[in-house]
Write an enzyme that holds these catalytic residues in place. Structure first.
Site, PDB file in Angstrom:
ATOM      1  N   GLN A  28       3.813  25.350   2.219  1.00  0.00           N
ATOM      2  CA  GLN A  28       2.521  26.040   2.326  1.00  0.00           C
ATOM      3  C   GLN A  28       1.487  25.092   2.911  1.00  0.00           C
ATOM      4  O   GLN A  28       1.326  23.959   2.426  1.00  0.00           O
ATOM      5  CB  GLN A  28       2.055  26.555   0.959  1.00  0.00           C
ATOM      6  CG  GLN A  28       0.783  27.399   1.058  1.00  0.00           C
ATOM      7  CD  GLN A  28       0.313  27.964  -0.285  1.00  0.00           C
ATOM      8  OE1 GLN A  28       0.879  27.645  -1.337  1.00  0.00           O
ATOM      9  NE2 GLN A  28      -0.702  28.797  -0.249  1.00  0.00           N
ATOM     10  N   HIS A  83      -0.438  34.363   1.711  1.00  0.00           N
ATOM     11  CA  HIS A  83      -0.083  35.117   2.911  1.00  0.00           C
ATOM     12  C   HIS A  83       1.403  35.418   2.899  1.00  0.00           C
ATOM     13  O   HIS A  83       2.219  34.595   2.481  1.00  0.00           O
ATOM     14  CB  HIS A  83      -0.470  34.363   4.182  1.00  0.00           C
ATOM     15  CG  HIS A  83      -0.050  32.930   4.201  1.00  0.00           C
ATOM     16  ND1 HIS A  83      -0.751  31.940   3.536  1.00  0.00           N
ATOM     17  CD2 HIS A  83       1.012  32.314   4.771  1.00  0.00           C
ATOM     18  CE1 HIS A  83      -0.149  30.782   3.714  1.00  0.00           C
ATOM     19  NE2 HIS A  83       0.941  30.973   4.452  1.00  0.00           N
ATOM     20  N   LEU A  84       1.716  36.580   3.397  1.00  0.00           N
ATOM     21  CA  LEU A  84       3.099  37.025   3.552  1.00  0.00           C
ATOM     22  C   LEU A  84       3.485  36.869   5.012  1.00  0.00           C
ATOM     23  O   LEU A  84       2.836  37.447   5.893  1.00  0.00           O
ATOM     24  CB  LEU A  84       3.215  38.490   3.117  1.00  0.00           C
ATOM     25  CG  LEU A  84       4.556  39.184   3.356  1.00  0.00           C
ATOM     26  CD1 LEU A  84       5.679  38.501   2.595  1.00  0.00           C
ATOM     27  CD2 LEU A  84       4.455  40.651   2.969  1.00  0.00           C
TER      28      LEU A  84
HETATM   29  P1  AMP Z   1       2.230  28.400   5.532  1.00  0.00           P
HETATM   30  O1  AMP Z   1       2.861  27.206   6.172  1.00  0.00           O
HETATM   31  O2  AMP Z   1       3.182  29.274   4.758  1.00  0.00           O
HETATM   32  O3  AMP Z   1       0.985  28.052   4.740  1.00  0.00           O
HETATM   33  O4  AMP Z   1       1.774  29.337   6.730  1.00  0.00           O
HETATM   34  C1  AMP Z   1       0.542  29.217   7.373  1.00  0.00           C
HETATM   35  C2  AMP Z   1       0.723  29.879   8.717  1.00  0.00           C
HETATM   36  O5  AMP Z   1      -0.562  30.113   9.277  1.00  0.00           O
HETATM   37  C3  AMP Z   1       1.507  29.050   9.716  1.00  0.00           C
HETATM   38  O6  AMP Z   1       2.678  29.759  10.117  1.00  0.00           O
HETATM   39  C4  AMP Z   1       0.513  28.840  10.857  1.00  0.00           C
HETATM   40  O7  AMP Z   1       1.134  28.846  12.117  1.00  0.00           O
HETATM   41  C5  AMP Z   1      -0.436  30.007  10.671  1.00  0.00           C
HETATM   42  N1  AMP Z   1      -1.749  29.810  11.218  1.00  0.00           N
HETATM   43  C6  AMP Z   1      -2.551  28.735  11.034  1.00  0.00           C
HETATM   44  N2  AMP Z   1      -3.713  28.918  11.704  1.00  0.00           N
HETATM   45  C7  AMP Z   1      -3.637  30.127  12.303  1.00  0.00           C
HETATM   46  C8  AMP Z   1      -4.525  30.881  13.137  1.00  0.00           C
HETATM   47  N3  AMP Z   1      -5.723  30.422  13.487  1.00  0.00           N
HETATM   48  N4  AMP Z   1      -4.114  32.097  13.586  1.00  0.00           N
HETATM   49  C9  AMP Z   1      -2.893  32.571  13.237  1.00  0.00           C
HETATM   50  N5  AMP Z   1      -2.023  31.908  12.451  1.00  0.00           N
HETATM   51  C10 AMP Z   1      -2.386  30.698  11.991  1.00  0.00           C
END
Ligand code: AMP
Length: 114
Positions: free
Chosen positions: A94, A100-101
């Site tokens: 994370q 988030h899903l």
């Molecule tokens: P996690 O690693 O499970 O916390 O997932 C966070 C996700 O958010 C990652 O897959 C990132 O690529 C995505 N993410 C981060 N910043 C953005 C953004 N500005 N727009 C879309 N996705 C994002």
């Protein structure tokens, strides 16, 4: 809203995203670093740091996230299947501490995941 939270800023419209769906409770948008041909996120508008921080009053909201993700997966043509992922905590990968899903599809997935 948590003013230091990236996803709260996205919900507030301060950071542009490729939006797929929005209602009063949830927002869905494409992941900026896709790990599959289709990769999008469903987030609640309520700031919750992650699955470990869910409370009883959030149970319906999580159901809404799941149903929204599944409906969008169908709309996007993921008929062969799709992977749903919640990462909880740094050890699980994370990086954004607003629950988030992940919905991923369009390629073959393996088990166990990496
Ligand atoms: P996690 O690693 O499970 O916390 O997932 C966070 C996700 O958010 C990652 O897959 C990132 O690529 C995505 N993410 C981060 N910043 C953005 C953004 N500005 N727009 C879309 N996705 C994002």
């Amino acid at each position: 809203m948590n003013t230091h939270c990236l996803f709260c800023k996205i919900i507030a419209g301060e950071i542009p995203v490729d939006k797929l769906y929005e209602d009063d409770d949830v927002l869905a948008f494409r992941d900026i670093a896709p790990q599959a041909p289709v990769h999008f996120l469903v987030i609640p508008k309520k700031h919750i740091a992650g699955p470990a921080f869910l409370e009883a009053e959030d149970e319906q909201l999580v159901g809404r996230m799941m149903r929204t993700g599944a409906r969008l997966a169908a709309d996007l043509g993921l008929v062969d299947g799709f992977r749903l992922v919640f990462n909880n905590g740094e050890g699980a990968g994370q990086t954004v501490f607003h629950i988030h899903l992940h919905i991923l599809g369009g390629r073959q997935f393996h088990w166990p995941p990496g």
